[in-house]
Design a protein around this motif. Sequence first.
Motif, short mmCIF file in Angstrom:
data_model
loop_
_atom_site.label_atom_id
_atom_site.label_comp_id
_atom_site.label_asym_id
_atom_site.label_seq_id
_atom_site.Cartn_x
_atom_site.Cartn_y
_atom_site.Cartn_z
N MET A 1 45.90 58.74 64.59
CA MET A 1 44.78 57.51 64.31
C MET A 1 45.36 56.51 62.63
N GLN A 2 45.27 55.78 63.19
CA GLN A 2 44.93 55.00 61.73
C GLN A 2 44.22 53.65 61.36
N THR A 3 43.90 53.53 59.88
CA THR A 3 42.53 52.32 60.02
C THR A 3 43.62 51.42 59.02
N THR A 4 43.17 50.18 58.85
CA THR A 4 44.35 49.52 57.21
C THR A 4 42.83 48.55 57.47
N THR A 5 43.39 48.98 55.58
CA THR A 5 42.75 47.68 54.48
C THR A 5 43.38 46.84 53.96
N THR A 6 42.63 45.82 54.21
CA THR A 6 43.50 44.44 53.67
C THR A 6 42.54 43.62 52.80
N ILE A 7 43.10 43.72 51.53
CA ILE A 7 42.20 42.47 50.03
C ILE A 7 42.94 41.49 50.00
N ASP A 8 42.51 40.39 49.79
CA ASP A 8 43.60 39.34 49.46
C ASP A 8 42.97 38.93 48.99
N GLY A 9 43.56 38.25 47.69
CA GLY A 9 43.05 37.12 46.61
C GLY A 9 43.39 36.35 45.28
N PHE B 1 39.48 50.78 47.41
CA PHE B 1 39.52 51.07 49.10
C PHE B 1 39.30 52.00 48.69
N GLN B 2 38.24 52.52 50.77
CA GLN B 2 37.75 54.08 50.87
C GLN B 2 39.22 54.79 51.83
N VAL B 3 39.14 55.55 51.29
CA VAL B 3 40.00 56.34 52.34
C VAL B 3 39.29 57.51 52.80
N PRO B 4 39.23 57.26 54.75
CA PRO B 4 38.59 57.96 54.63
C PRO B 4 38.86 60.04 54.87
N PRO B 5 37.93 61.02 55.63
CA PRO B 5 38.15 62.30 55.39
C PRO B 5 39.94 62.01 56.53
N GLY B 6 40.31 63.56 56.68
CA GLY B 6 41.49 63.61 57.43
C GLY B 6 42.35 62.60 57.12
N THR B 7 42.87 61.55 55.99
CA THR B 7 43.93 61.58 56.38
C THR B 7 44.97 62.20 55.24
N THR B 8 46.28 62.05 56.04
CA THR B 8 47.09 62.75 55.29
C THR B 8 48.29 61.74 54.64
N ALA C 1 51.24 51.79 51.52
CA ALA C 1 50.10 50.47 51.05
C ALA C 1 51.15 49.24 50.66
N VAL C 2 50.96 47.91 51.05
CA VAL C 2 52.49 46.97 50.97
C VAL C 2 50.93 46.20 50.35
N PHE C 3 52.14 44.92 48.95
CA PHE C 3 51.42 44.61 48.17
C PHE C 3 52.45 42.90 48.45
N THR C 4 51.72 41.89 48.71
CA THR C 4 52.85 40.63 48.21
C THR C 4 52.29 39.32 47.58
N ALA C 5 52.57 38.57 46.80
CA ALA C 5 52.25 37.90 45.84
C ALA C 5 52.95 36.41 46.17
N GLU C 6 52.87 35.28 45.93
CA GLU C 6 53.12 34.33 45.84
C GLU C 6 52.34 32.83 44.53
N PRO C 7 53.36 32.48 44.39
CA PRO C 7 55.02 32.39 43.96
C PRO C 7 55.13 33.31 43.58
N GLU C 8 56.74 33.95 43.62
CA GLU C 8 57.37 34.37 42.76
C GLU C 8 57.47 34.05 40.81
N GLU D 1 47.46 45.52 51.61
CA GLU D 1 47.37 46.07 52.81
C GLU D 1 47.93 47.67 53.45
N VAL D 2 46.65 47.99 53.46
CA VAL D 2 46.68 49.48 52.28
C VAL D 2 46.32 50.48 54.37
N THR D 3 47.68 51.33 54.85
CA THR D 3 47.30 52.27 56.28
C THR D 3 46.84 53.71 56.19
N ALA D 4 46.08 53.73 55.93
CA ALA D 4 45.00 55.56 56.14
C ALA D 4 45.58 55.96 57.75
#
Length: 450
Positions: free
Chosen positions: A1-9, A24-31, A35-42, A116-119
Amino acid sequence: MQTTTTIDGVLSTGDHKGHVPLRFQVPPGTTRLEAVFTAEPERAAGALFDNLISLAVEAPGGWRGARHNNPDRAIRLDAGAATPGFRPGPIEPGTWTVWLDVFRLLGPDPVRYRLEVTASDEVVTASPLPGGALVHDRGPGWYRGDLHAHTLHSDGDWDVAGLIAFARAQRLDFLTLTDHNTVSGIAELEGLAAGDILPMGGVELTTHFGHALVLGTRAWEEWRANSMAGVAMPALCEARTREGKLFVIAHPMSPGDPACTGCRWDYADMRPGPAGAVEIWNGPWSDYNEDGLAVFRDWLTQTWQGEGRRLVATAGTDIHGPDDAGRRHGFNLVRAAGLSEAAILAGIAAGRNILTAGPSLAVSATGADGAKAGVGDVIEGRTAELRVAAPDAPAGATLRVVQDGTALWTGDGAGASLRLSADRPSWIMVELRDADGAALAIANPIFLAP
């Protein structure tokens, strides 16, 4: 099972030298977390430098690491492995935070980011680190090593094994890993040292207003002085010192903003404040090391004549990868009770330390009562006999004796015997320079206490 949280700002110039929490929240049972962070412009239009945003991760149970000034903004954490800069361990359920440490955002363009964070709950296995062999303690003596080095656990260009290979090529007795705001590489250092090099723990507190080394640590250290409410550099320094760690102001006069944001020491309440040591030789000898030596001597007069407190000079390669390996670095030659981390740090804290790119320095003093002293020691009385020599100085090198900031004697490596006198607390330093004036060796002070 996977859950993904996306935060934009969006970040603006108001976030420059700040810290932005992305929770962000991490559910029980996550092993595993990815996380991938992107930002523009460099880089903003017309700017001379890229924006510099580093990432740190805080779990419900504490900090899991940071990756300073590294282009890889993907993070993977589980019980068995972690992206360099971060520590492996179980993934706790609850509120996690990725901190955006905004070291440089000059604008005027805003920066749009996405995290983007994937648990996931997939099965993970641990890969044990190699077990390091204990280094043989050869008892009292002089030991040579480095107090400041980096790997890809922060912004280095080599792994821990590459750094150790460099230390072996330099025939070092001890090696300290001081990655930026993280201690994630120290366990690997201890596992790979293999008994021939003493591995020492450390971290470089890489703040927005100056850098400092905390030596003898293997724990995450708070570093966000003057950029987080309630965090002040003198208090950080005093707390580390109470814990038995060595606090060193690093490269105080290095180039600063905006090219090397936060690299110059700009803490007005820490010049030197409660700090006991200053890194005056950073990498190969340079103009900013020369300036750092001058500042150190000003602080030395202030602390010894004003407070009766000794101040210690250190060296550090600040090496980041193989491209720096062939340069003429300064190392620390420490007179210690033994080859252990506690003994090496005690020797440095006492000022029993000569900074050298190779040549040796012989420095000793004898008081009027016959008491003997070496670097870092105090001679009680108004007069003393100083003996200096550089027996393996290269042709054209010059020895110099400096007392309280004034050159007392200059000569060749054969050395001299000089009579010292002082009516108030005084310090004496000896240095060896090459034909071009660059430092080859600098001895910590001997102190006179009338």
